[in-house]
Design an enzyme around this catalytic site. Sequence first.
Site, mmCIF file in Angstrom:
data_model
loop_
_atom_site.group_PDB
_atom_site.id
_atom_site.type_symbol
_atom_site.label_atom_id
_atom_site.label_comp_id
_atom_site.label_asym_id
_atom_site.label_seq_id
_atom_site.Cartn_x
_atom_site.Cartn_y
_atom_site.Cartn_z
ATOM 1 N N ASP A 1 26.585 55.817 -5.893
ATOM 2 C CA ASP A 1 25.742 56.950 -5.507
ATOM 3 C C ASP A 1 24.268 56.633 -5.744
ATOM 4 O O ASP A 1 23.924 55.845 -6.623
ATOM 5 C CB ASP A 1 26.159 58.179 -6.336
ATOM 6 N N GLY A 2 23.420 57.260 -4.952
ATOM 7 C CA GLY A 2 21.979 57.172 -5.182
ATOM 8 C C GLY A 2 21.216 56.361 -4.149
ATOM 9 O O GLY A 2 20.014 56.137 -4.315
ATOM 10 N N SER B 1 33.212 58.996 2.143
ATOM 11 C CA SER B 1 34.194 60.034 1.804
ATOM 12 C C SER B 1 34.537 60.889 3.024
ATOM 13 O O SER B 1 33.808 60.869 4.026
ATOM 14 C CB SER B 1 33.638 60.933 0.697
ATOM 15 N N GLU C 1 34.092 63.881 3.168
ATOM 16 C CA GLU C 1 32.977 64.840 3.274
ATOM 17 C C GLU C 1 31.742 64.206 3.935
ATOM 18 O O GLU C 1 30.899 64.906 4.497
ATOM 19 C CB GLU C 1 32.580 65.366 1.881
ATOM 20 N N ASN C 2 31.638 62.886 3.861
ATOM 21 C CA ASN C 2 30.451 62.215 4.416
ATOM 22 C C ASN C 2 30.343 62.341 5.944
ATOM 23 O O ASN C 2 29.272 62.128 6.513
ATOM 24 C CB ASN C 2 30.415 60.727 4.039
ATOM 25 N N ARG D 1 27.443 64.413 7.315
ATOM 26 C CA ARG D 1 26.032 63.965 7.267
ATOM 27 C C ARG D 1 25.471 63.866 8.688
ATOM 28 O O ARG D 1 26.242 63.800 9.650
ATOM 29 C CB ARG D 1 25.952 62.593 6.587
ATOM 30 N N ARG E 1 30.168 55.696 -12.200
ATOM 31 C CA ARG E 1 29.395 56.415 -11.188
ATOM 32 C C ARG E 1 27.918 56.153 -11.430
ATOM 33 O O ARG E 1 27.417 56.330 -12.544
ATOM 34 C CB ARG E 1 29.672 57.920 -11.225
ATOM 35 N N SER F 1 33.707 63.817 -7.399
ATOM 36 C CA SER F 1 33.522 63.916 -5.949
ATOM 37 C C SER F 1 34.752 63.508 -5.143
ATOM 38 O O SER F 1 34.646 62.722 -4.192
ATOM 39 C CB SER F 1 32.301 63.086 -5.511
HETATM 40 C C1 FPP Z 1 26.076 57.625 -1.739
HETATM 41 O O1 FPP Z 1 24.664 57.652 -1.846
HETATM 42 C C2 FPP Z 1 26.482 56.474 -0.961
HETATM 43 C C3 FPP Z 1 27.169 56.530 0.205
HETATM 44 C C4 FPP Z 1 27.614 57.796 0.812
HETATM 45 C C5 FPP Z 1 27.495 55.323 0.976
HETATM 46 C C6 FPP Z 1 27.776 54.084 0.193
HETATM 47 C C7 FPP Z 1 27.546 52.934 1.087
HETATM 48 C C8 FPP Z 1 27.032 51.745 0.717
HETATM 49 C C9 FPP Z 1 26.758 51.394 -0.671
HETATM 50 C C10 FPP Z 1 26.688 50.695 1.734
HETATM 51 C C11 FPP Z 1 27.745 50.298 2.671
HETATM 52 C C12 FPP Z 1 29.013 49.916 2.023
HETATM 53 C C13 FPP Z 1 29.586 48.695 2.084
HETATM 54 C C14 FPP Z 1 30.907 48.487 1.465
HETATM 55 C C15 FPP Z 1 28.983 47.553 2.754
HETATM 56 P P1 FPP Z 1 23.872 58.874 -1.229
HETATM 57 O O2 FPP Z 1 23.479 58.524 0.143
HETATM 58 O O3 FPP Z 1 24.687 60.125 -1.328
HETATM 59 O O4 FPP Z 1 22.646 58.931 -2.189
HETATM 60 P P2 FPP Z 1 21.841 60.233 -2.641
HETATM 61 O O5 FPP Z 1 22.795 61.074 -3.437
HETATM 62 O O6 FPP Z 1 20.745 59.683 -3.474
HETATM 63 O O7 FPP Z 1 21.357 60.930 -1.405
#
Ligand code: FPP
Length: 256
Positions: A25-26, A70, A72-73, A76, A193, A201
């Site tokens: 996350d982040g 996820s 839920e994603n 977005r 996390r 989550s």
């Molecule tokens: C959460 O951060 C992260 C994700 C929803 C996507 C994770 C994807 C990657 C790390 C890159 C692609 C993956 C691979 C395996 C190549 P967020 O976007 O929710 O961050 P925020 O909470 O700061 O908005």
Amino acid sequence: MKSDVQQTHGLDPARLPNHVAVIMDGNGRWAKKRWMNRVKGHEEGSQTVRTIVESCRKLQIPFLTLYAFSTENWARPRSEVSALMHLLKKFLTSECEEMMEKGICLKVLGQLEKLPEDVQARAKKTMAATSDNTRMTLNLALSYGSRQEITTALQILAQKVKAGDLAPEDISEQMISDHLYTAGIPDPDLVIRTSGEFRLSNFLLWQSAYAELFITPTLWPDFTRAEFIEILTHYQKRDRRFGKVACSMPSDGSPQ
Ligand code: FPP
């Protein structure tokens, strides 16, 4: 010559987790702090994925599960979903050769059928190519949600009950585990996390029943091998009792 594990910061090879799971996350906040588009955060996050896969491989941690997308994603913005799908496809394509070289088996946990066809095809290709690799398993949780996973497992079992092939009282914990995406994969010992949120989550809710949890404020793109090692060092100091009392305690629970 010492193995990678023995060379690594005093970690006890015998007490490393068998399965590490990570809520990455982040990425968005990392990008926002730099006045960049969120997608740039995901791109940087992909580099961290490479670093952590390599760290687990070197440490001989046999299972790594990464929460990459996820259920839920999907809600977005379309542009962000599409950028994430592009990054995933890129990763699945560019890393296939390296996974073959390094003996890594790739698995996808989640609703593979919901991914865009080109991503599905690439994932299937990489899974098939790497399926005989045994040094390490990398699970990518894609369109994954624990509640959906458990619901689907229960629907399958309910169908068996309805068909008269299964008695309700014969439904066991093992049977439920065997109907999850993670069937055959040991439960995570350690769930990390990043980005400081104290939530699971909808990630591996059944499987994490006895996992040790570590929350770090570090944003995923800034997460390093050194911090991973530090977390493993803390993990090795934890007393995992699985609901039992420590051996040195008398059975009434009072301290000796
Ligand atoms: C959460 O951060 C992260 C994700 C929803 C996507 C994770 C994807 C990657 C790390 C890159 C692609 C993956 C691979 C395996 C190549 P967020 O976007 O929710 O961050 P925020 O909470 O700061 O908005």
